[in-house]
Motif scaffolding. Sequence first.
Motif, PDB file in Angstrom:
ATOM      1  N   UNK A  17       3.176   0.610  -8.721  1.00 57.32           N
ATOM      2  CA  UNK A  17       2.214  -0.080  -7.434  1.00 57.32           C
ATOM      3  C   UNK A  17       2.897   0.500  -6.124  1.00 57.32           C
ATOM      4  N   UNK A  18       4.084   0.807  -5.960  1.00 55.18           N
ATOM      5  CA  UNK A  18       4.921   0.658  -5.255  1.00 55.18           C
ATOM      6  C   UNK A  18       4.193   2.207  -4.008  1.00 55.18           C
ATOM      7  N   UNK A  19       4.490   3.390  -4.857  1.00 57.10           N
ATOM      8  CA  UNK A  19       3.198   4.742  -4.320  1.00 57.10           C
ATOM      9  C   UNK A  19       2.338   3.547  -4.304  1.00 57.10           C
ATOM     10  N   UNK A  20       1.509   3.252  -4.847  1.00 56.99           N
ATOM     11  CA  UNK A  20       0.156   3.303  -4.020  1.00 56.99           C
ATOM     12  C   UNK A  20       0.403   2.489  -2.447  1.00 56.99           C
ATOM     13  N   UNK A  21       1.467   1.462  -2.286  1.00 62.17           N
ATOM     14  CA  UNK A  21       1.224   0.447  -1.310  1.00 62.17           C
ATOM     15  C   UNK A  21       1.824   1.835  -0.213  1.00 62.17           C
ATOM     16  N   UNK A  22       2.901   2.960  -0.034  1.00 59.75           N
ATOM     17  CA  UNK A  22       2.902   3.449   0.840  1.00 59.75           C
ATOM     18  C   UNK A  22       1.920   4.638   0.615  1.00 59.75           C
ATOM     19  N   UNK A  23       1.214   4.683  -0.048  1.00 56.91           N
ATOM     20  CA  UNK A  23       0.229   5.754  -0.163  1.00 56.91           C
ATOM     21  C   UNK A  23      -0.220   5.486   1.112  1.00 56.91           C
ATOM     22  N   UNK A  24      -1.269   4.068   0.720  1.00 52.75           N
ATOM     23  CA  UNK A  24      -2.536   3.120   2.284  1.00 52.75           C
ATOM     24  C   UNK A  24      -1.510   3.243   3.237  1.00 52.75           C
ATOM     25  N   UNK A  25       0.139   2.891   3.095  1.00 46.71           N
ATOM     26  CA  UNK A  25       0.689   2.333   4.480  1.00 46.71           C
ATOM     27  C   UNK A  25       0.249   3.987   4.949  1.00 46.71           C
ATOM     28  N   UNK A  26       0.497   4.889   3.935  1.00 49.73           N
ATOM     29  CA  UNK A  26       0.595   6.283   5.176  1.00 49.73           C
ATOM     30  C   UNK A  26      -0.515   6.492   6.076  1.00 49.73           C
ATOM     31  N   UNK A  27      -1.619   6.456   4.992  1.00 49.35           N
ATOM     32  CA  UNK A  27      -2.920   6.679   4.868  1.00 49.35           C
ATOM     33  C   UNK A  27      -3.033   6.334   6.169  1.00 49.35           C
ATOM     34  N   UNK A  28      -3.513   4.889   6.575  1.00 50.86           N
ATOM     35  CA  UNK A  28      -3.555   3.702   7.321  1.00 50.86           C
ATOM     36  C   UNK A  28      -2.839   4.200   9.166  1.00 50.86           C
ATOM     37  N   UNK A  29      -2.110   4.412   9.076  1.00 47.85           N
ATOM     38  CA  UNK A  29      -1.119   4.813  10.030  1.00 47.85           C
ATOM     39  C   UNK A  29      -0.739   6.450  10.532  1.00 47.85           C
ATOM     40  N   UNK A  30      -1.697   6.939   9.540  1.00 49.74           N
ATOM     41  CA  UNK A  30      -1.498   8.019   9.508  1.00 49.74           C
ATOM     42  C   UNK A  30      -1.219   9.041  10.296  1.00 49.74           C
TER      43      UNK A  30
END
Length: 360
Positions: A287-300
């Motif tokens: 879950x933490x990896x997915x959350x961070x992945x989404x944050x990084x994707x969203x922040x480009x």
Amino acid sequence: MEKIFNSYDEANCAYLLRNGNVYFEIQDGELYKITGRNLIVAASEIILNFNSDSYYYRSYNLYKDDDSELDEISPKNLKKLIHKYSIGYNLNIFLAKMIKITNEILSKRQSTQTEDVRVVHEIAKTYFDIANSLLDLGKKTKFPDIIQLGERFKNELIFETGKIFSHQKSGMQLEVKKEVLDEFNISYSPNSIICKEGEEGSEMYILNKGMIGVLINENEVARIDKPGTVIGEIALLLGETRTATLRAIDRVVLSIIKKDNLQEFHRTHEDIFLQISETLSKRIYNNFQIIENIDEQMQNKASKQRKTTEKVAGFLSRERAEVHLIDLEKSISDLYEKKGYKELQALVDRLEKSINQHTR
């Protein structure tokens, strides 16, 4: 408030929270509180390191209130203590609370992600699934060219991204002797309802025989037929409303473990809390990896430099994801046309479907 450790620090101990509050932080200022007495906290990475070839570092920042009491527990002592009923039970309550909170965070993140981010994740899951099938096929056939191709795609960043999302809902399997479970068994006739979505639940199920349909909003989303599969461990620990309806497809035999017979079950199966904690810890880490992945994707932005022995997924643009998927399809198609391995045809068909669905 006192900081206990930072994200990516070494996971060198767990803690006994005698009383008070602890807070875990994902992004700066994004704090989530857990309150309790005699809870074992910050143990998930320790548990993952028990039997792993890789090393798991801390997934988040941890704080405590100034008046909260924390005592360190070494990994060696934790492995011993987890088999004791009260300690193992309390440890898993904390892990279940972490699952609940991180699931809610993840749900919010996913509800706000862009279409491009969603597509990247779908492409990555397909890529991982196909590349993993290729690796399995190489082991089965022993064909060097299939093995080499699988290893090549395994080393791509998109493979790790897909692995994270494909393992989002990792399940738990128990190996228990039949005679141990007999006294906990209940039989369900075909088409009977085991539990209903939205109902309060406080027990977990272990599948012994038969097939179960999983329904959400009356639509079947999955089937479970592997003996030893555990369902509802969060409900057992926290008492949650059911997120799905379970229906017996054929005659089903389940072992039902409730809070009032859990201690009795524990006497004959002392590893139960270790096995539950391993499953929950994997979900928390994921879950933490997915959350961070989404944050990084969203922040480009590019992924952070991580102190880990494993490749961990970071930023992946939609354009790069599409290129990876097309390259995978072309490479497998070329090998199929060159060597005629009939086992590759199904993989090519699935890739073509995904390319038509997800590429622009």
